[in-house]
Design an enzyme around this catalytic site. Structure first.
Site, PDB file in Angstrom:
ATOM      1  N   LYS A 118     -55.715 -50.427 -17.458  1.00 10.55           N
ATOM      2  CA  LYS A 118     -55.678 -51.818 -16.990  1.00 10.55           C
ATOM      3  C   LYS A 118     -56.974 -52.221 -16.287  1.00 10.55           C
ATOM      4  O   LYS A 118     -57.396 -53.367 -16.381  1.00 10.55           O
ATOM      5  CB  LYS A 118     -54.477 -52.056 -16.069  1.00 10.55           C
ATOM      6  CG  LYS A 118     -53.177 -52.090 -16.852  1.00 10.55           C
ATOM      7  CD  LYS A 118     -52.033 -52.640 -16.053  1.00 10.55           C
ATOM      8  CE  LYS A 118     -50.805 -52.794 -16.935  1.00 10.55           C
ATOM      9  NZ  LYS A 118     -49.574 -52.987 -16.150  1.00 10.55           N
ATOM     10  N   LYS A 211     -49.383 -49.621 -28.271  1.00 19.22           N
ATOM     11  CA  LYS A 211     -48.086 -49.985 -27.700  1.00 19.22           C
ATOM     12  C   LYS A 211     -47.851 -51.494 -27.794  1.00 19.22           C
ATOM     13  O   LYS A 211     -48.784 -52.274 -27.608  1.00 19.22           O
ATOM     14  CB  LYS A 211     -48.117 -49.554 -26.221  1.00 19.22           C
ATOM     15  CG  LYS A 211     -46.797 -49.479 -25.537  1.00 19.22           C
ATOM     16  CD  LYS A 211     -46.985 -49.069 -24.085  1.00 19.22           C
ATOM     17  CE  LYS A 211     -47.707 -50.135 -23.289  1.00 19.22           C
ATOM     18  NZ  LYS A 211     -47.732 -49.921 -21.841  1.00 19.22           N
ATOM     19  N   LYS A 214     -47.103 -56.984 -23.394  1.00 19.04           N
ATOM     20  CA  LYS A 214     -47.059 -58.394 -22.989  1.00 19.04           C
ATOM     21  C   LYS A 214     -48.439 -59.028 -23.078  1.00 19.04           C
ATOM     22  O   LYS A 214     -48.551 -60.237 -23.237  1.00 19.04           O
ATOM     23  CB  LYS A 214     -46.608 -58.489 -21.523  1.00 19.04           C
ATOM     24  CG  LYS A 214     -45.177 -58.101 -21.263  1.00 19.04           C
ATOM     25  CD  LYS A 214     -44.927 -58.010 -19.749  1.00 19.04           C
ATOM     26  CE  LYS A 214     -43.532 -57.533 -19.433  1.00 19.04           C
ATOM     27  NZ  LYS A 214     -43.377 -57.102 -18.032  1.00 19.04           N
TER      28      LYS A 214
HETATM   29  P1  TYM Z   1     -43.126 -53.443 -17.149  1.00 22.90           P
HETATM   30  O1  TYM Z   1     -42.675 -54.809 -16.822  1.00 22.90           O
HETATM   31  O2  TYM Z   1     -44.515 -53.254 -17.646  1.00 22.90           O
HETATM   32  O3  TYM Z   1     -42.158 -52.803 -18.222  1.00 22.90           O
HETATM   33  C1  TYM Z   1     -40.757 -52.854 -18.046  1.00 22.90           C
HETATM   34  C2  TYM Z   1     -40.097 -51.706 -18.791  1.00 22.90           C
HETATM   35  O4  TYM Z   1     -40.349 -51.824 -20.208  1.00 22.90           O
HETATM   36  C3  TYM Z   1     -40.829 -50.585 -20.695  1.00 22.90           C
HETATM   37  N1  TYM Z   1     -41.752 -50.855 -21.810  1.00 22.90           N
HETATM   38  C4  TYM Z   1     -41.641 -50.331 -23.031  1.00 22.90           C
HETATM   39  N2  TYM Z   1     -40.724 -49.489 -23.555  1.00 22.90           N
HETATM   40  C5  TYM Z   1     -40.871 -49.160 -24.864  1.00 22.90           C
HETATM   41  N3  TYM Z   1     -41.881 -49.625 -25.649  1.00 22.90           N
HETATM   42  C6  TYM Z   1     -42.814 -50.466 -25.165  1.00 22.90           C
HETATM   43  N4  TYM Z   1     -43.795 -50.930 -25.933  1.00 22.90           N
HETATM   44  C7  TYM Z   1     -42.720 -50.857 -23.792  1.00 22.90           C
HETATM   45  N5  TYM Z   1     -43.450 -51.676 -22.972  1.00 22.90           N
HETATM   46  C8  TYM Z   1     -42.841 -51.652 -21.774  1.00 22.90           C
HETATM   47  C9  TYM Z   1     -41.535 -49.934 -19.513  1.00 22.90           C
HETATM   48  O5  TYM Z   1     -41.629 -48.535 -19.683  1.00 22.90           O
HETATM   49  C10 TYM Z   1     -40.619 -50.332 -18.366  1.00 22.90           C
HETATM   50  O6  TYM Z   1     -39.528 -49.425 -18.271  1.00 22.90           O
HETATM   51  N6  TYM Z   1     -44.029 -50.133 -13.674  1.00 22.90           N
HETATM   52  C11 TYM Z   1     -42.840 -50.720 -14.296  1.00 22.90           C
HETATM   53  C12 TYM Z   1     -42.110 -51.658 -13.361  1.00 22.90           C
HETATM   54  C13 TYM Z   1     -41.576 -51.009 -12.127  1.00 22.90           C
HETATM   55  C14 TYM Z   1     -40.599 -49.979 -12.056  1.00 22.90           C
HETATM   56  C15 TYM Z   1     -40.414 -49.714 -10.682  1.00 22.90           C
HETATM   57  C16 TYM Z   1     -39.870 -49.302 -13.037  1.00 22.90           C
HETATM   58  C17 TYM Z   1     -41.936 -51.284 -10.848  1.00 22.90           C
HETATM   59  N7  TYM Z   1     -41.233 -50.526  -9.998  1.00 22.90           N
HETATM   60  C18 TYM Z   1     -39.505 -48.744 -10.248  1.00 22.90           C
HETATM   61  C19 TYM Z   1     -38.963 -48.302 -12.581  1.00 22.90           C
HETATM   62  C20 TYM Z   1     -38.796 -48.044 -11.224  1.00 22.90           C
HETATM   63  C21 TYM Z   1     -43.248 -51.385 -15.594  1.00 22.90           C
HETATM   64  O7  TYM Z   1     -43.850 -50.796 -16.409  1.00 22.90           O
HETATM   65  O8  TYM Z   1     -42.881 -52.653 -15.815  1.00 22.90           O
END
Ligand code: TYM
Length: 350
Positions: A118, A211, A214
């Site tokens: 990032k 991957k 967003k």
């Molecule tokens: P975020 O918003 O980037 O993603 C949310 C969830 O979606 C999953 N994800 C995917 N899974 C499969 N294939 C993909 N292409 C893909 N893109 C995203 C992510 O693995 C995530 O589970 N850091 C976290 C947010 C967070 C969090 C936490 C999660 C903040 N605090 C505490 C668990 C526990 C995240 O990636 O958000």
């Protein structure tokens, strides 16, 4: 300490919620409600870690927070039986982050691949928050002493860091933890990542080695949860494939990332294994498979999109759910913060 099993997970309100978020995370959030007490959080503080061009400014942030909440509800999360709230409403997330900032090591954070990706080449210009992102994430989980964390594959390294932080806190404060009546010295649990199902890493529809994300500039790379049936059909028909027919055995997907991805999506949406999908479509051309995939996606996603639309049109209702969830989350968080502060040695009102 014997930990009561509790699930925590979060999603960032940074727009373009997509099929990867749904299959990699939200579907599992829904499932875990049957067996666990769950806390699902819209992590609005995490959203600020990248530039305003990514999170879109205050109006967008509020809109996206309500949209992620709507997606949780539309997918089947029950905010009465479980807890749904946005992170910034519970002060404990920031408080515990500070304590963990003093437990985590710079070397640990410097190894985080998501930060490297990032921040890109201009690392000097990345926010301190982006660097500290995984510490806030550890605080999210451990504030509730959560034991299980459903996430996509890309979050595995962050979960390992959360475990390292929990363990180091337990070691650093071992005597104080015992002095506060926790005989085995285990104050924070080591949270288990739950990375399950055939779509833990959904890939871009334009490039099977990247991957689904967003932030991809091409909207054709992903299926958004708000896409209508025509858009879904167009995106799947344009999805990159290769010239060979689909293999009959799962092994045949190993060197074919685009085929593997589409079969994985089909499997996850239909609740079957990749091998079962290949028993139906193996040996056939992509065109027939894509038609079936369009139909499946529309059947599964259209009701979610329309329910999201309905909910987003009523922000008062969504906000009330977040406030109620935050009140219940805060109760758990505050009780744990009192214990944490005592263990650390912060003096407080008796
Ligand atoms: P975020 O918003 O980037 O993603 C949310 C969830 O979606 C999953 N994800 C995917 N899974 C499969 N294939 C993909 N292409 C893909 N893109 C995203 C992510 O693995 C995530 O589970 N850091 C976290 C947010 C967070 C969090 C936490 C999660 C903040 N605090 C505490 C668990 C526990 C995240 O990636 O958000």
């Amino acid at each position: 300490m014997a930990f009561v099993e509790r699930v925590f997970s979060g999603v960032q309100p940074t727009g373009n919620l997509h099929l990867g978020n749904y299959l990699g995370a939200i579907v599992n959030f829904v499932k875990m409600q049957e067996t666990h007490n769950c806390i699902y959080c819209v992590v609005d503080m995490h959203a600020l870690t990248q530039g305003i061009d990514v999170w879109g400014g205050p109006t967008e942030l509020a809109r996206n927070t309500r949209e992620v909440t709507a997606a949780f509800l539309a997918a089947g999360i029950d905010p009465k039986k479980h807890i749904v709230f946005n992170q910034s409403q519970v002060a404990g997330h920031a408080e515990l982050t500070w304590i963990f900032n003093c437990v985590a090591r710079i070397g640990w954070l410097s190894r985080m691949t998501q930060f490297k990706e990032k921040a890109g080449k201009d690392r000097e210009n990345a926010s301190v928050g982006l660097y500290d992102y995984p510490v806030l994430m550890a605080a999210d989980i451990l504030l509730y002493h959560a034991t299980h964390v459903p996430v996509g594959e890309d979050q595995k390294q962050h979960l390992e860091l959360s475990r390292d932080i929990a363990q180091k806190f337990n070691n650093d404060f071992a005597d104080s933890i015992r002095a506060h009546g926790i005989a085995d010295g285990l104050f924070f649990p080591l949270p288990e990542p739950m990375i399950t199902g055939p779509a833990t890493r959904v890939m871009s529809l334009r490039d099977g080695t990247k991957k689904m994300s967003k932030s991809d500039a091409s909207d054709y790379s992903r299926i958004n949860l708000t896409d209508d049936a025509d858009t879904i059909a167009q995106k799947i028909r344009k999805a990159k494939t290769d010239p060979e027919p689909l293999p009959t055995e799962e092994k045949g997907l190993e060197t074919r990332p685009e085929a593997d991805n589409l079969v994985g999506i089909f499997a996850a949406l239909s609740g079957r294994s990749k091998q079962q999908v290949l028993s139906d479509f193996g040996g056939g051309q992509f065109s027939a498979f894509k038609n079936a995939l369009v139909e499946l996606c529309v059947v599964k996603l259209a009701p979610i999109a329309s329910e999201m639309k309905r909910l987003v049109a009523d922000p008062g209702h969504v906000d009330a759910i977040l406030v109620d969830g935050a009140n219940r989350a805060r109760e758990i968080a505050e009780a744990n913060m009192v214990k944490t502060k005592d263990i650390v040695g912060f003096v407080r009102k008796a």
